[in-house]
Motif scaffolding. Structure first.
Motif, PDB file in Angstrom:
ATOM      1  N   GLY A  99      -8.488  -4.425   5.586  1.00  0.00           N
ATOM      2  CA  GLY A  99      -7.373  -4.107   6.516  1.00  0.00           C
ATOM      3  C   GLY A  99      -6.700  -2.503   6.477  1.00  0.00           C
ATOM      4  O   GLY A  99      -6.865  -1.819   5.535  1.00  0.00           O
ATOM      5  N   ARG A 100      -5.697  -2.123   7.676  1.00  0.00           N
ATOM      6  CA  ARG A 100      -5.247  -0.835   7.512  1.00  0.00           C
ATOM      7  C   ARG A 100      -4.124  -0.877   6.510  1.00  0.00           C
ATOM      8  O   ARG A 100      -3.823  -0.082   5.873  1.00  0.00           O
ATOM      9  CB  ARG A 100      -4.447  -0.782   8.896  1.00  0.00           C
ATOM     10  CG  ARG A 100      -5.262  -0.453  10.144  1.00  0.00           C
ATOM     11  CD  ARG A 100      -4.566   0.041  11.088  1.00  0.00           C
ATOM     12  NE  ARG A 100      -3.733  -0.606  11.620  1.00  0.00           N
ATOM     13  CZ  ARG A 100      -2.348  -0.015  12.159  1.00  0.00           C
ATOM     14  NH1 ARG A 100      -2.390   1.097  12.418  1.00  0.00           N
ATOM     15  NH2 ARG A 100      -1.529  -0.685  12.693  1.00  0.00           N
ATOM     16  N   GLY A 101      -3.351  -1.977   6.381  1.00  0.00           N
ATOM     17  CA  GLY A 101      -2.076  -2.062   5.550  1.00  0.00           C
ATOM     18  C   GLY A 101      -2.207  -2.171   4.048  1.00  0.00           C
ATOM     19  O   GLY A 101      -3.142  -2.906   3.531  1.00  0.00           O
ATOM     20  N   VAL A 102      -1.710  -1.290   3.110  1.00  0.00           N
ATOM     21  CA  VAL A 102      -1.777  -1.263   1.727  1.00  0.00           C
ATOM     22  C   VAL A 102      -1.473  -2.637   1.181  1.00  0.00           C
ATOM     23  O   VAL A 102      -1.983  -3.114   0.320  1.00  0.00           O
ATOM     24  CB  VAL A 102      -1.189   0.057   1.139  1.00  0.00           C
ATOM     25  CG1 VAL A 102       0.168   0.018   1.248  1.00  0.00           C
ATOM     26  CG2 VAL A 102      -1.654   0.100  -0.292  1.00  0.00           C
ATOM     27  N   ARG A 103      -0.302  -3.118   1.637  1.00  0.00           N
ATOM     28  CA  ARG A 103       0.067  -4.456   1.008  1.00  0.00           C
ATOM     29  C   ARG A 103      -0.817  -5.540   1.309  1.00  0.00           C
ATOM     30  O   ARG A 103      -1.035  -6.362   0.299  1.00  0.00           O
ATOM     31  CB  ARG A 103       1.571  -4.638   1.788  1.00  0.00           C
ATOM     32  CG  ARG A 103       2.689  -3.663   1.245  1.00  0.00           C
ATOM     33  CD  ARG A 103       3.801  -4.061   1.637  1.00  0.00           C
ATOM     34  NE  ARG A 103       4.009  -4.145   3.310  1.00  0.00           N
ATOM     35  CZ  ARG A 103       5.083  -4.563   3.797  1.00  0.00           C
ATOM     36  NH1 ARG A 103       6.391  -4.668   3.245  1.00  0.00           N
ATOM     37  NH2 ARG A 103       5.085  -4.823   5.363  1.00  0.00           N
ATOM     38  N   ALA A 104      -1.370  -5.666   2.497  1.00  0.00           N
ATOM     39  CA  ALA A 104      -2.319  -6.581   2.859  1.00  0.00           C
ATOM     40  C   ALA A 104      -3.768  -6.422   1.763  1.00  0.00           C
ATOM     41  O   ALA A 104      -4.370  -7.435   1.105  1.00  0.00           O
ATOM     42  CB  ALA A 104      -2.926  -6.700   4.277  1.00  0.00           C
ATOM     43  N   ARG A 105      -4.093  -5.164   1.655  1.00  0.00           N
ATOM     44  CA  ARG A 105      -5.501  -5.152   0.712  1.00  0.00           C
ATOM     45  C   ARG A 105      -4.975  -5.315  -0.850  1.00  0.00           C
ATOM     46  O   ARG A 105      -5.594  -5.904  -1.431  1.00  0.00           O
ATOM     47  CB  ARG A 105      -5.665  -3.327   0.579  1.00  0.00           C
ATOM     48  CG  ARG A 105      -6.075  -3.228   2.141  1.00  0.00           C
ATOM     49  CD  ARG A 105      -6.992  -1.750   2.148  1.00  0.00           C
ATOM     50  NE  ARG A 105      -6.091  -0.673   1.648  1.00  0.00           N
ATOM     51  CZ  ARG A 105      -5.256   0.003   2.484  1.00  0.00           C
ATOM     52  NH1 ARG A 105      -5.025  -0.143   3.736  1.00  0.00           N
ATOM     53  NH2 ARG A 105      -4.673   1.010   1.842  1.00  0.00           N
ATOM     54  N   ARG A 106      -3.657  -5.150  -1.231  1.00  0.00           N
ATOM     55  CA  ARG A 106      -3.279  -5.370  -2.401  1.00  0.00           C
ATOM     56  C   ARG A 106      -3.145  -6.946  -2.375  1.00  0.00           C
ATOM     57  O   ARG A 106      -3.417  -7.629  -3.461  1.00  0.00           O
ATOM     58  CB  ARG A 106      -1.771  -4.849  -2.667  1.00  0.00           C
ATOM     59  CG  ARG A 106      -1.518  -4.988  -4.195  1.00  0.00           C
ATOM     60  CD  ARG A 106      -0.200  -4.244  -4.497  1.00  0.00           C
ATOM     61  NE  ARG A 106      -0.328  -2.863  -4.869  1.00  0.00           N
ATOM     62  CZ  ARG A 106       0.048  -1.989  -3.787  1.00  0.00           C
ATOM     63  NH1 ARG A 106       0.909  -2.238  -2.902  1.00  0.00           N
ATOM     64  NH2 ARG A 106      -0.151  -0.718  -3.992  1.00  0.00           N
ATOM     65  N   CYS A 107      -2.609  -7.661  -1.594  1.00  0.00           N
ATOM     66  CA  CYS A 107      -2.896  -9.219  -1.532  1.00  0.00           C
ATOM     67  C   CYS A 107      -4.125  -9.745  -1.545  1.00  0.00           C
ATOM     68  O   CYS A 107      -4.517 -10.751  -2.386  1.00  0.00           O
ATOM     69  CB  CYS A 107      -1.988  -9.625  -0.360  1.00  0.00           C
ATOM     70  SG  CYS A 107      -0.145  -9.586  -0.345  1.00  0.00           S
ATOM     71  N   GLY A 108      -4.955  -9.112  -0.827  1.00  0.00           N
ATOM     72  CA  GLY A 108      -6.468  -9.500  -1.130  1.00  0.00           C
ATOM     73  C   GLY A 108      -6.950  -9.422  -2.376  1.00  0.00           C
ATOM     74  O   GLY A 108      -7.978 -10.154  -2.876  1.00  0.00           O
ATOM     75  N   LEU A 109      -6.770  -8.147  -3.161  1.00  0.00           N
ATOM     76  CA  LEU A 109      -7.233  -8.026  -4.613  1.00  0.00           C
ATOM     77  C   LEU A 109      -6.529  -9.084  -5.465  1.00  0.00           C
ATOM     78  O   LEU A 109      -7.291  -9.587  -6.190  1.00  0.00           O
ATOM     79  CB  LEU A 109      -6.729  -6.691  -5.050  1.00  0.00           C
ATOM     80  CG  LEU A 109      -7.151  -6.509  -6.400  1.00  0.00           C
ATOM     81  CD1 LEU A 109      -8.662  -6.625  -6.753  1.00  0.00           C
ATOM     82  CD2 LEU A 109      -6.655  -5.033  -6.767  1.00  0.00           C
ATOM     83  N   ARG A 110      -5.221  -9.402  -5.268  1.00  0.00           N
ATOM     84  CA  ARG A 110      -4.879 -10.438  -6.141  1.00  0.00           C
ATOM     85  C   ARG A 110      -5.568 -11.604  -6.013  1.00  0.00           C
ATOM     86  O   ARG A 110      -5.530 -12.540  -6.749  1.00  0.00           O
ATOM     87  CB  ARG A 110      -3.207 -10.470  -5.911  1.00  0.00           C
ATOM     88  CG  ARG A 110      -2.325  -9.202  -6.300  1.00  0.00           C
ATOM     89  CD  ARG A 110      -1.059  -9.354  -5.849  1.00  0.00           C
ATOM     90  NE  ARG A 110      -0.125  -8.382  -6.416  1.00  0.00           N
ATOM     91  CZ  ARG A 110       0.831  -7.808  -5.812  1.00  0.00           C
ATOM     92  NH1 ARG A 110       1.448  -8.473  -4.916  1.00  0.00           N
ATOM     93  NH2 ARG A 110       1.475  -6.760  -6.614  1.00  0.00           N
TER      94      ARG A 110
END
Length: 459
Positions: A405-416
């Protein structure tokens, strides 16, 4: 960010450094009688807020002719094409003009970029008493930062009409009602107005809005209930009026906001007063008509009052999950409704709903180079994926979309979420690997690399 917002934020929250050098330069250009177009072009990139007061001082010190200053200001105000130049033109009209400039200043002030400057100019150019009325007229024409700037100049009014307007509508604005609620309560004599045996409905609605804004504003951009000397009796009187008056969602919202504040009241309030207010507001909110009103408001998922009804119903603790799901089927980008669903649905239901309703392929459009707030779909995805860290095994399609996705927070949530799996699926590891290859955020890229290195070492 628009200059009207920057001017508002700077005047209310930050000190700014006066631009003395530019003020001296502009005063020199005026003194030299340079062509107005040249003056305009010099002012185009100047900061009017930082420049204005210093420029006025420079002009006074140089003893420029009033007419010379006026003609330059009027030309800039009428013919300027760059907002900062027009602002300075209004300032010059303000220090050299007269009552004949009223209509021009009202016209320009209706554009919220210029309201602050027009208000000051009106107070300077209009005869005694007329300046305040002109500012009042202008305040009613604007709704955002312009409303805030204008109403703040009415703080010392004794005009009954203006005071009545402040209580009913003048405090409302498109930024935050908290900015003007303290002024409205004190200047408008809120408590005295509420003592009217038969207050009009607009006053009751305005009182609720002011008191709720004061409650929200505690510790915020302005003063809150703790600084309002008549807060306790005004709150008690409003509760009585709300108990016997008509039931509307707006009033319910005000009551709920105030009740929430009473859980952490100002320390200087008497314990007996706090206890009495808590009981009174609980009794009023406990009337069955409020529950009926909130439930009726969430029945139509496309209704204009759904959002307010949803907020009220949620704070009342009503079981409205079916109505929330119906709303998401109409508008899956309503991230506030997703937030409420999160509190009512089990994780499996939440994930299934998100996988069904969110446009996951469209959301997996690659990272943005800069921080983005995101649209409702993106915020909803981030919200749901943030829960998957605590529920490994669920939501692979959501994780894929979040990592791409575009948002860094969403990508961080995905990694977690992937990290939470005891044995992450190969496809999820491949998504992390692909995300790492294009991740613009250095910290997140390092976290992704550490995760991938850890997997390699484990095997």
């Amino acid at each position: 960010m628009p200059s009207v917002v920057m001017d508002g934020v700077r005047t209310h929250h930050f000190a700014f450094t006066p631009d003395r050098d530019t003020a001296r330069e502009v005063a020199g250009l005026l003194q030299e009688r340079v062509p107005y177009r040249r003056l305009h072009d010099r002012l185009a990139d100047a900061g009017a807020l930082q420049l204005s007061d210093e420029l006025v001082r420079e002009l006074v010190g140089r003893r420029l002719g009033r007419r010379q200053v006026y003609e330059a200001g009027r030309w800039l105000a009428e013919h300027g094409t760059r907002r900062e130049a027009v602002k300075v033109g209004i300032v010059l009209v303000g220090v050299s003009g007269s009552e004949r400039d009223r209509e021009l200043l009202l016209l320009l002030g209706t554009l919220e970029e210029f309201t602050l400057y027009a208000v000051v100019a009106l107070l300077r150019t209009q005869p005694a008493g007329e300046g305040e009325r002109a500012v009042y007229e202008l305040a009613r024409r604007v709704s955002g930062w312009g409303r805030i700037h204008a109403v703040e100049r009415l703080e010392d009014t004794d005009d009954p009409e203006i005071k009545a307007w402040l209580l009913r509508d003048g405090f409302r604005n498109g930024v935050m009602d908290e900015y003007l609620a303290p002024l409205a309560a004190t200047t408008g004599d809120l408590y005295a107005a509420l003592l009217d045996p038969e207050p009009d409905e607009a006053l009751v609605d305005g009182a609720g809005g002011i008191l709720a804004a004061l409650a929200r504003g505690e510790g915020g951009p302005t003063t809150g209930l703790s600084a309002y000397g008549e807060a306790v009796p005004a709150l008690a009187r409003y509760a009585d009026l709300a108990a016997s008056g008509r039931a509307t969602l707006q009033r319910l919202d005000h009551l709920l906001t105030i009740r929430r504040h009473l859980h952490q009241p100002p320390g200087h309030w008497l314990d007996r007063d706090v206890a009495a207010l808590r009981r009174r507001y609980s009794d009023v909110i406990g009337q069955p008509r409020w529950t009926e009103l909130a439930l009726a408001g969430v029945q139509d998922p496309e209704g204009v009052g759904f959002d307010l009804a949803r907020r009220c119903a949620s704070r009342l603790g009503l079981p409205i999950l079916p109505q929330l799901v119906a709303r998401l089927r109409v508008d899956a980008a309503d991230d506030a409704t997703w937030q409420d669903v999160l509190g009512l649905a089990d994780t499996g239901t939440l994930v299934a709903l998100a996988e069904e309703l969110l446009p996951l392929d469209a959301l997996a459009c690659g990272p943005a180079e800069r921080v983005v707030v995101g649209n409702g779909h993106e915020r909803a995805l981030e919200l749901v994926v943030s829960e998957l860290e605590w529920h490994p095994g669920l939501g692979l399609p959501l994780i894929r979309a979040a990592l791409a996705g575009r948002g860094v927070r969403a990508r961080r949530c995905g990694l977690r979420a992937v990290r939470a799996w005891l044995r992450p699926p190969e496809e999820a590891v491949a998504w992390v690997r692909a995300a790492h290859a294009s991740e613009p955020d250095a910290e997140l890229r390092t976290d992704m690399a550490d995760f991938l290195d850890g997997l390699r070492q484990a095997t």
